[in-house]
Design a protein around this motif. Structure first.
Motif, mmCIF file in Angstrom:
data_model
loop_
_atom_site.group_PDB
_atom_site.id
_atom_site.type_symbol
_atom_site.label_atom_id
_atom_site.label_comp_id
_atom_site.label_asym_id
_atom_site.label_seq_id
_atom_site.Cartn_x
_atom_site.Cartn_y
_atom_site.Cartn_z
ATOM 1 N N GLY A 83 0.840 -1.117 -0.024
ATOM 2 C CA GLY A 83 0.235 -0.014 0.096
ATOM 3 C C GLY A 83 0.840 1.389 0.238
ATOM 4 N N LEU A 84 2.023 1.415 1.243
ATOM 5 C CA LEU A 84 2.806 2.195 0.947
ATOM 6 C C LEU A 84 3.583 2.938 -1.330
ATOM 7 C CD1 LEU A 84 4.749 2.042 4.076
ATOM 8 C CD2 LEU A 84 3.504 4.130 3.430
ATOM 9 N N LEU A 85 4.112 1.316 -1.077
ATOM 10 C CA LEU A 85 4.930 2.090 -2.347
ATOM 11 C C LEU A 85 3.832 2.557 -3.175
ATOM 12 C CD1 LEU A 85 7.115 1.705 -3.662
ATOM 13 C CD2 LEU A 85 6.160 -0.934 -4.753
ATOM 14 N N LEU A 86 2.313 1.795 -3.229
ATOM 15 C CA LEU A 86 1.430 2.237 -4.688
ATOM 16 C C LEU A 86 1.018 3.774 -4.084
ATOM 17 C CD1 LEU A 86 -1.323 -0.710 -5.160
ATOM 18 C CD2 LEU A 86 0.766 -0.314 -6.423
ATOM 19 N N LEU A 87 0.868 4.048 -2.660
ATOM 20 C CA LEU A 87 0.665 5.405 -2.553
ATOM 21 C C LEU A 87 1.464 6.344 -3.035
ATOM 22 C CD1 LEU A 87 -1.595 6.950 -1.071
ATOM 23 C CD2 LEU A 87 -0.453 6.797 1.242
ATOM 24 N N LEU A 88 2.693 6.432 -3.257
ATOM 25 C CA LEU A 88 4.277 6.729 -3.938
ATOM 26 C C LEU A 88 4.019 7.670 -5.021
ATOM 27 C CD1 LEU A 88 7.258 5.548 -1.613
ATOM 28 C CD2 LEU A 88 6.272 7.564 -0.970
ATOM 29 N N VAL A 89 3.794 5.751 -5.711
ATOM 30 C CA VAL A 89 3.504 6.214 -7.755
ATOM 31 C C VAL A 89 1.875 7.193 -7.512
ATOM 32 C CG1 VAL A 89 2.962 4.203 -9.341
ATOM 33 C CG2 VAL A 89 4.685 3.626 -7.578
ATOM 34 N N ALA A 90 1.064 7.170 -7.516
ATOM 35 C CA ALA A 90 -0.030 7.577 -7.307
ATOM 36 C C ALA A 90 0.054 9.186 -6.751
ATOM 37 C CB ALA A 90 -0.509 7.126 -6.461
ATOM 38 N N MET A 91 0.898 9.289 -6.046
ATOM 39 C CA MET A 91 1.162 10.522 -5.881
ATOM 40 C C MET A 91 1.653 11.334 -7.318
ATOM 41 S SD MET A 91 -0.465 11.599 -3.310
ATOM 42 C CE MET A 91 0.941 12.985 -2.914
ATOM 43 N N GLU A 92 2.845 10.234 -7.200
ATOM 44 C CA GLU A 92 3.700 10.665 -8.743
ATOM 45 C C GLU A 92 3.179 10.908 -9.920
ATOM 46 O OE1 GLU A 92 6.839 8.677 -9.261
ATOM 47 O OE2 GLU A 92 8.141 9.005 -7.996
ATOM 48 N N ILE A 190 -6.649 2.834 -4.279
ATOM 49 C CA ILE A 190 -6.883 1.055 -3.445
ATOM 50 C C ILE A 190 -5.041 1.389 -2.634
ATOM 51 C CG2 ILE A 190 -5.084 -0.605 -5.301
ATOM 52 C CD1 ILE A 190 -6.143 -0.050 -7.278
ATOM 53 N N ALA A 191 -4.352 1.879 -2.592
ATOM 54 C CA ALA A 191 -2.630 2.577 -1.717
ATOM 55 C C ALA A 191 -4.126 2.175 0.067
ATOM 56 C CB ALA A 191 -2.206 3.208 -1.811
ATOM 57 N N VAL A 192 -4.882 3.779 -0.174
ATOM 58 C CA VAL A 192 -5.578 3.522 0.798
ATOM 59 C C VAL A 192 -6.168 2.848 1.461
ATOM 60 C CG1 VAL A 192 -6.709 5.296 2.563
ATOM 61 C CG2 VAL A 192 -5.193 5.787 0.393
ATOM 62 N N GLN A 193 -6.616 1.900 0.511
ATOM 63 C CA GLN A 193 -7.148 0.245 1.299
ATOM 64 C C GLN A 193 -6.664 -0.525 1.539
ATOM 65 O OE1 GLN A 193 -11.072 0.079 1.246
ATOM 66 N NE2 GLN A 193 -10.583 -1.491 2.164
ATOM 67 N N LEU A 194 -5.416 -0.931 1.168
ATOM 68 C CA LEU A 194 -4.603 -1.900 1.489
ATOM 69 C C LEU A 194 -4.601 -1.600 2.782
ATOM 70 C CD1 LEU A 194 -2.101 -2.012 -1.962
ATOM 71 C CD2 LEU A 194 -3.991 -4.028 -0.919
ATOM 72 N N LEU A 195 -3.685 -0.543 2.742
ATOM 73 C CA LEU A 195 -2.830 0.138 4.089
ATOM 74 C C LEU A 195 -4.041 -0.126 5.587
ATOM 75 C CD1 LEU A 195 -1.370 3.495 3.113
ATOM 76 C CD2 LEU A 195 -0.454 1.642 4.191
ATOM 77 N N ALA A 196 -5.888 -0.030 5.416
ATOM 78 C CA ALA A 196 -6.235 0.050 5.936
ATOM 79 C C ALA A 196 -7.062 -1.212 6.110
ATOM 80 C CB ALA A 196 -7.841 1.065 5.091
ATOM 81 N N ASP A 197 -6.564 -1.661 5.009
ATOM 82 C CA ASP A 197 -6.719 -3.590 5.434
ATOM 83 C C ASP A 197 -6.242 -3.700 6.534
ATOM 84 O OD1 ASP A 197 -9.309 -3.157 3.955
ATOM 85 O OD2 ASP A 197 -8.027 -3.932 1.905
ATOM 86 N N ALA A 198 -4.261 -3.394 6.315
ATOM 87 C CA ALA A 198 -3.467 -3.997 6.749
ATOM 88 C C ALA A 198 -3.367 -3.677 8.311
ATOM 89 C CB ALA A 198 -2.073 -3.363 6.397
ATOM 90 N N VAL A 199 -4.153 -2.093 8.672
ATOM 91 C CA VAL A 199 -4.146 -1.978 10.059
ATOM 92 C C VAL A 199 -5.293 -2.823 10.554
ATOM 93 C CG1 VAL A 199 -5.339 0.274 11.238
ATOM 94 C CG2 VAL A 199 -3.694 0.345 9.264
#
Length: 206
Positions: A83-92, A190-199
């Motif tokens: 999720g963190l990796l996808l969030l970085l790509v999304a910001m770019e 998608i990245a935020v959802q992955l992070l939320a599911d992990a939490v």
């Protein structure tokens, strides 16, 4: 057919992986990440991404659980990292850092590996689903069903990304730029959802 593969398990595995890996949904993100590439470069990126995703899925299916146990890494931790990796790509994508030619030259050989191959295609959801399916399989027909499902889903993914070339010809550069912004927003979600599911998974473990 049923003597070679378990048809019911094949249908279940194919539908599960198809929904998780979402071949149609990869088209706008693929366009956003490869918008400044030539047609040949985009085709090569699609092929490389599929090979990477297939290798990651098969690798984790065979030795994934043992590897995670050895490293003392939980599945939620793997999910959060993706999720963190996808969030970085999304910001770019959202800020347009992937639109320039300099960035494209520097990253065109990498986006096929990360984030396209993994964690976008072979993400935590697909990895975990495949690992669970393999652990539940008990005989060769069931293993054959899972293998066939994995191969066909990756074929669908490849066809979706090859079809992206035709979409790019219709949208032109300005349309592709718009799609890349939309893709960045979707990828961030998608990245935020992955992070939320992990939490939530970490909370349940505690």
């Amino acid at each position: 057919m049923s003597g070679v593969v378990d048809v019911q398990l094949f249908i279940s595995a194919f539908v599960t992986l198809f929904v998780i890996m979402d071949p149609p949904g990869t088209v706008p993100i693929f366009l956003g990440l490869t918008g400044s590439m030539t047609r040949q470069q985009r085709t090569r990126a699609a092929r490389q991404a599929i090979l990477v995703a297939f290798g990651v899925i098969v690798g984790f299916a065979l030795v994934g659980q043992s590897l995670l146990d050895y490293l003392h890494v939980s599945l939620p931790a793997l999910q959060a990292a993706g999720g963190l990796l996808l969030l970085l790509v999304a910001m770019e994508l959202l800020t347009g850092k992937m639109d320039g030619s300099d960035t494209q030259v520097a990253t065109q050989g990498n986006v096929a590996l990360v984030p396209l191959g993994t964690p976008l295609l072979a993400g935590p959801g697909a990895i975990v689903a495949t690992m669970v399916l393999v652990q539940q399989a008990e005989d060769p027909p069931q293993w054959g069903a899972i293998a066939l499902a994995v191969v066909l889903v990756h074929l669908c993914l490849y066809l979706s990304m090859r079809f992206a070339n035709a979409i790019h010809r219709v949208l032109k550069d300005s349309g592709t730029m718009l799609v890349s912004r939309i893709a960045g927003l979707l990828l961030a979600a998608i990245a935020v959802q992955l992070l939320a599911d992990a939490v939530l998974a970490f909370a349940r473990e505690l």
